[in-house]
Design a protein around this motif. Structure first.
Motif, PDB file in Angstrom:
ATOM      1  N   LYS A   3       0.878  -1.178   0.000  1.00  0.00           N
ATOM      2  CA  LYS A   3       0.000   0.000   0.000  1.00  0.00           C
ATOM      3  C   LYS A   3       0.910   1.220   0.000  1.00  0.00           C
ATOM      4  O   LYS A   3       1.929   1.230   0.696  1.00  0.00           O
ATOM      5  CB  LYS A   3      -0.856   0.017   1.265  1.00  0.00           C
ATOM      6  N   LYS A   4       0.512   2.249  -0.731  1.00  0.00           N
ATOM      7  CA  LYS A   4       1.376   3.423  -0.912  1.00  0.00           C
ATOM      8  C   LYS A   4       1.822   4.049   0.415  1.00  0.00           C
ATOM      9  O   LYS A   4       2.966   4.449   0.568  1.00  0.00           O
ATOM     10  CB  LYS A   4       0.649   4.480  -1.757  1.00  0.00           C
ATOM     11  N   ASP A   5       0.888   4.121   1.378  1.00  0.00           N
ATOM     12  CA  ASP A   5       1.250   4.767   2.649  1.00  0.00           C
ATOM     13  C   ASP A   5       1.486   3.746   3.767  1.00  0.00           C
ATOM     14  O   ASP A   5       1.387   4.059   4.944  1.00  0.00           O
ATOM     15  CB  ASP A   5       0.170   5.774   3.062  1.00  0.00           C
ATOM     16  N   GLY A   6       1.821   2.542   3.376  1.00  0.00           N
ATOM     17  CA  GLY A   6       2.022   1.461   4.359  1.00  0.00           C
ATOM     18  C   GLY A   6       3.381   1.523   5.053  1.00  0.00           C
ATOM     19  O   GLY A   6       4.295   2.243   4.632  1.00  0.00           O
ATOM     20  N   ILE A   7       3.482   0.734   6.138  1.00  0.00           N
ATOM     21  CA  ILE A   7       4.753   0.614   6.874  1.00  0.00           C
ATOM     22  C   ILE A   7       5.271  -0.805   6.654  1.00  0.00           C
ATOM     23  O   ILE A   7       4.553  -1.775   6.909  1.00  0.00           O
ATOM     24  CB  ILE A   7       4.557   0.867   8.388  1.00  0.00           C
ATOM     25  N   TYR A   8       6.519  -0.910   6.200  1.00  0.00           N
ATOM     26  CA  TYR A   8       7.073  -2.229   5.858  1.00  0.00           C
ATOM     27  C   TYR A   8       8.411  -2.471   6.561  1.00  0.00           C
ATOM     28  O   TYR A   8       9.129  -1.529   6.866  1.00  0.00           O
ATOM     29  CB  TYR A   8       7.232  -2.348   4.328  1.00  0.00           C
ATOM     30  N   PHE A   9       8.690  -3.753   6.764  1.00  0.00           N
ATOM     31  CA  PHE A   9       9.984  -4.172   7.305  1.00  0.00           C
ATOM     32  C   PHE A   9      10.651  -5.130   6.328  1.00  0.00           C
ATOM     33  O   PHE A   9      10.050  -6.148   5.974  1.00  0.00           O
ATOM     34  CB  PHE A   9       9.798  -4.919   8.645  1.00  0.00           C
ATOM     35  N   ASP A  10      11.880  -4.792   5.899  1.00  0.00           N
ATOM     36  CA  ASP A  10      12.721  -5.768   5.200  1.00  0.00           C
ATOM     37  C   ASP A  10      13.707  -6.228   6.275  1.00  0.00           C
ATOM     38  O   ASP A  10      14.635  -5.494   6.619  1.00  0.00           O
ATOM     39  CB  ASP A  10      13.449  -5.104   4.013  1.00  0.00           C
ATOM     40  N   CYS A  11      13.473  -7.421   6.802  1.00  0.00           N
ATOM     41  CA  CYS A  11      14.269  -7.872   7.956  1.00  0.00           C
ATOM     42  C   CYS A  11      15.637  -8.418   7.584  1.00  0.00           C
ATOM     43  O   CYS A  11      16.433  -8.743   8.467  1.00  0.00           O
ATOM     44  CB  CYS A  11      13.496  -8.935   8.719  1.00  0.00           C
ATOM     45  N   THR A  12      15.886  -8.575   6.298  1.00  0.00           N
ATOM     46  CA  THR A  12      17.164  -9.130   5.842  1.00  0.00           C
ATOM     47  C   THR A  12      17.679  -8.243   4.695  1.00  0.00           C
ATOM     48  O   THR A  12      17.662  -8.649   3.537  1.00  0.00           O
ATOM     49  CB  THR A  12      16.962 -10.582   5.357  1.00  0.00           C
ATOM     50  N   PHE A  13      18.164  -7.059   5.039  1.00  0.00           N
ATOM     51  CA  PHE A  13      18.524  -6.060   4.025  1.00  0.00           C
ATOM     52  C   PHE A  13      19.557  -6.593   3.022  1.00  0.00           C
ATOM     53  O   PHE A  13      19.399  -6.416   1.820  1.00  0.00           O
ATOM     54  CB  PHE A  13      19.051  -4.786   4.697  1.00  0.00           C
ATOM     55  N   GLY A  14      20.611  -7.228   3.497  1.00  0.00           N
ATOM     56  CA  GLY A  14      21.652  -7.783   2.614  1.00  0.00           C
ATOM     57  C   GLY A  14      22.259  -6.723   1.727  1.00  0.00           C
ATOM     58  O   GLY A  14      22.928  -5.792   2.208  1.00  0.00           O
ATOM     59  N   THR A  15      21.980  -6.815   0.438  1.00  0.00           N
ATOM     60  CA  THR A  15      22.497  -5.809  -0.492  1.00  0.00           C
ATOM     61  C   THR A  15      21.356  -4.895  -0.964  1.00  0.00           C
ATOM     62  O   THR A  15      21.525  -4.135  -1.916  1.00  0.00           O
ATOM     63  CB  THR A  15      23.160  -6.480  -1.707  1.00  0.00           C
ATOM     64  N   GLY A  16      20.212  -5.044  -0.355  1.00  0.00           N
ATOM     65  CA  GLY A  16      19.118  -4.105  -0.612  1.00  0.00           C
ATOM     66  C   GLY A  16      18.256  -4.384  -1.834  1.00  0.00           C
ATOM     67  O   GLY A  16      17.463  -3.527  -2.239  1.00  0.00           O
ATOM     68  N   GLY A  17      18.373  -5.581  -2.405  1.00  0.00           N
ATOM     69  CA  GLY A  17      17.573  -5.908  -3.590  1.00  0.00           C
ATOM     70  C   GLY A  17      16.076  -5.764  -3.327  1.00  0.00           C
ATOM     71  O   GLY A  17      15.350  -5.141  -4.101  1.00  0.00           O
ATOM     72  N   HIS A  18      15.609  -6.320  -2.208  1.00  0.00           N
ATOM     73  CA  HIS A  18      14.181  -6.253  -1.891  1.00  0.00           C
ATOM     74  C   HIS A  18      13.792  -4.858  -1.414  1.00  0.00           C
ATOM     75  O   HIS A  18      12.739  -4.343  -1.791  1.00  0.00           O
ATOM     76  CB  HIS A  18      13.811  -7.314  -0.850  1.00  0.00           C
ATOM     77  N   SER A  19      14.652  -4.252  -0.595  1.00  0.00           N
ATOM     78  CA  SER A  19      14.355  -2.896  -0.092  1.00  0.00           C
ATOM     79  C   SER A  19      14.159  -1.913  -1.245  1.00  0.00           C
ATOM     80  O   SER A  19      13.242  -1.088  -1.216  1.00  0.00           O
ATOM     81  CB  SER A  19      15.497  -2.410   0.802  1.00  0.00           C
ATOM     82  N   THR A  20      15.007  -2.015  -2.249  1.00  0.00           N
ATOM     83  CA  THR A  20      14.910  -1.090  -3.393  1.00  0.00           C
ATOM     84  C   THR A  20      13.537  -1.192  -4.047  1.00  0.00           C
ATOM     85  O   THR A  20      12.922  -0.177  -4.378  1.00  0.00           O
ATOM     86  CB  THR A  20      16.015  -1.432  -4.430  1.00  0.00           C
ATOM     87  N   GLN A  21      13.054  -2.416  -4.195  1.00  0.00           N
ATOM     88  CA  GLN A  21      11.748  -2.605  -4.842  1.00  0.00           C
ATOM     89  C   GLN A  21      10.618  -2.082  -3.955  1.00  0.00           C
ATOM     90  O   GLN A  21       9.663  -1.488  -4.453  1.00  0.00           O
ATOM     91  CB  GLN A  21      11.506  -4.099  -5.154  1.00  0.00           C
ATOM     92  N   ILE A  22      10.729  -2.285  -2.658  1.00  0.00           N
ATOM     93  CA  ILE A  22       9.672  -1.789  -1.746  1.00  0.00           C
ATOM     94  C   ILE A  22       9.645  -0.257  -1.808  1.00  0.00           C
ATOM     95  O   ILE A  22       8.582   0.355  -1.901  1.00  0.00           O
ATOM     96  CB  ILE A  22       9.891  -2.297  -0.297  1.00  0.00           C
ATOM     97  N   LEU A  23      10.842   0.335  -1.786  1.00  0.00           N
ATOM     98  CA  LEU A  23      10.916   1.809  -1.840  1.00  0.00           C
ATOM     99  C   LEU A  23      10.286   2.362  -3.110  1.00  0.00           C
ATOM    100  O   LEU A  23       9.700   3.445  -3.107  1.00  0.00           O
ATOM    101  CB  LEU A  23      12.375   2.272  -1.723  1.00  0.00           C
ATOM    102  N   LYS A  24      10.411   1.606  -4.202  1.00  0.00           N
ATOM    103  CA  LYS A  24       9.817   2.056  -5.468  1.00  0.00           C
ATOM    104  C   LYS A  24       8.290   2.052  -5.380  1.00  0.00           C
ATOM    105  O   LYS A  24       7.619   2.782  -6.076  1.00  0.00           O
ATOM    106  CB  LYS A  24      10.233   1.120  -6.609  1.00  0.00           C
ATOM    107  N   LYS A  25       7.753   1.158  -4.548  1.00  0.00           N
ATOM    108  CA  LYS A  25       6.296   0.983  -4.523  1.00  0.00           C
ATOM    109  C   LYS A  25       5.585   1.810  -3.467  1.00  0.00           C
ATOM    110  O   LYS A  25       4.394   2.071  -3.600  1.00  0.00           O
ATOM    111  CB  LYS A  25       5.956  -0.502  -4.327  1.00  0.00           C
TER     112      LYS A  25
END
Ligand SMILES: C[S@@+](CC[C@H](N)C(=O)[O-])C[C@H]1O[C@@H](n2cnc3c(N)ncnc32)[C@H](O)[C@@H]1O
Length: 313
Positions: free
Chosen positions: A23-45
């Protein structure tokens, strides 16, 4: 010359992000940042009012995350089992829309011989995801008992040759302590006949020691329980695991929290008591495997499973 290690290619990236139902205004946790592959995609959304908190225990991952300059993003150094406290401190308990876990190690950790996870390249036998805490694999093998080594290899590696390997490690350490990954690999190779050209004989031993030293199973069990307390209704859990030990725990957890408790008919128990004992809190959404195409492009996807659940109460 400084060696360049390959970039981490995230597994089931599209599927695990879609599973979060962002959701655009949602709060999310990426619990395994690593190199940020997943975080980058969440930030885009997420939009202007969305927020992404990322966690990693590895100082190297934190250094990389700190390069992200984005007010919607915050990196937290520590264990993901601490997520409930983090959420309490940020006053967001019950407000979290999605939690992502991409378990195991990043390629940056795995392929850097200095970290001691690699059985392909030689390096100090360390295997800690945070080298500032705890003891290295070499020190643990030196100070522990033969029986303890056997039990760990059996429990976390499901290693058929656990007894023989434990004995050989113990003998070698008594004569001349093991310091390097290659020394451990040679011991294992002298015991396990190479039958499977797709699976290195040291896979299970390395996996077992790594899981034990980093307390990966305890970490997983804790975050599953905490996640139920901090997700909002409709919040999603999106979890990628890489071996059956982890997948079994995730599967059992989702099943337990999404199914009514079975009580034999003739047991004297009231409806209210039953409710107290067990409430259904999750809806099992999906179990997803990588496509053949992904496996061809990224070998480590072979063993990955994505499980998705939604908090319903
Ligand atoms: C498979 S990698 C994640 C890769 C990431 N999704 C990406 O796209 O780059 C797993 C990461 O989780 C971290 N990690 C593993 N267990 C952890 C724990 N209990 N607490 C915090 N971080 C952990 C590791 O240090 C590693 O960086």
């Amino acid at each position: 010359m400084k060696k360049i290690y390959p970039k981490h290619i995230p597994v089931l990236l599209t599927e695990s992000i879609a599973a979060l139902n962002i959701k655009k205004d949602g709060i999310y946790f990426d619990c395994t940042f690593g190199t940020g592959g997943h975080s980058t995609q969440i930030l885009k959304k997420i939009g202007k009012y969305g927020k992404l908190y990322a966690i990693d225990r590895d100082p190297e991952a934190i250094t990389n995350a700190q390069k992200i300059n984005n007010s919607r993003f915050e990196i937290i150094h520590g264990l993901f089992s601490n997520i409930e406290n983090i959420a309490k401190n940020k006053n967001i308990v019950g407000k979290i829309n999605g939690i992502l876990l991409d378990l195991g190690m990043s390629d940056i950790q795995l392929k850097n011989p200095q970290r001691g996870f690699s059985f392909i390249e030689n390096g100090p036998l360390d295997m800690r995801m945070n080298q500032n805490i705890g003891i290295s694999a070499a020190n643990w093998l030196k100070k522990t008992t033969k029986n303890e080594i056997y039990l760990i290899l059996k429990k976390f590696g499901e290693e058929k040759f656990a007894k023989k390997i434990a004995q050989a490690i113990y003998n070698k350490n008594k004569k001349n302590p093991i310091h390097y990954t290659k020394e451990l690999v040679e011991i294992i190779k002298s015991i396990i006949p190479i039958r499977n050209k797709f699976k290195h004989p040291a896979t299970r031993t390395f996996q077992a020691i790594r899981i034990y030293l980093n307390q990966e199973i305890e970490e997983l069990k804790k975050i599953l329980v905490h996640s139920l307390k901090i997700l909002t209704t409709g919040g999603r859990l999106s979890i990628i695991s890489f071996h059956s030990l982890e997948d079994r725990i995730i599967k059992k957890f989702i099943k337990h929290n999404s199914a009514p408790l079975y009580i034999p008919k003739n047991l004297p128990i009231t409806e209210n008591k039953l409710h107290e004992l067990h409430t259904i809190q999750l809806c099992n959404i999906a179990r997803i495997f990588p496509t053949q195409k992904e496996i061809i492009n990224n070998k480590k996807a072979r063993s990955a499973i994505l499980r998705v659940a939604e908090k319903i109460k």
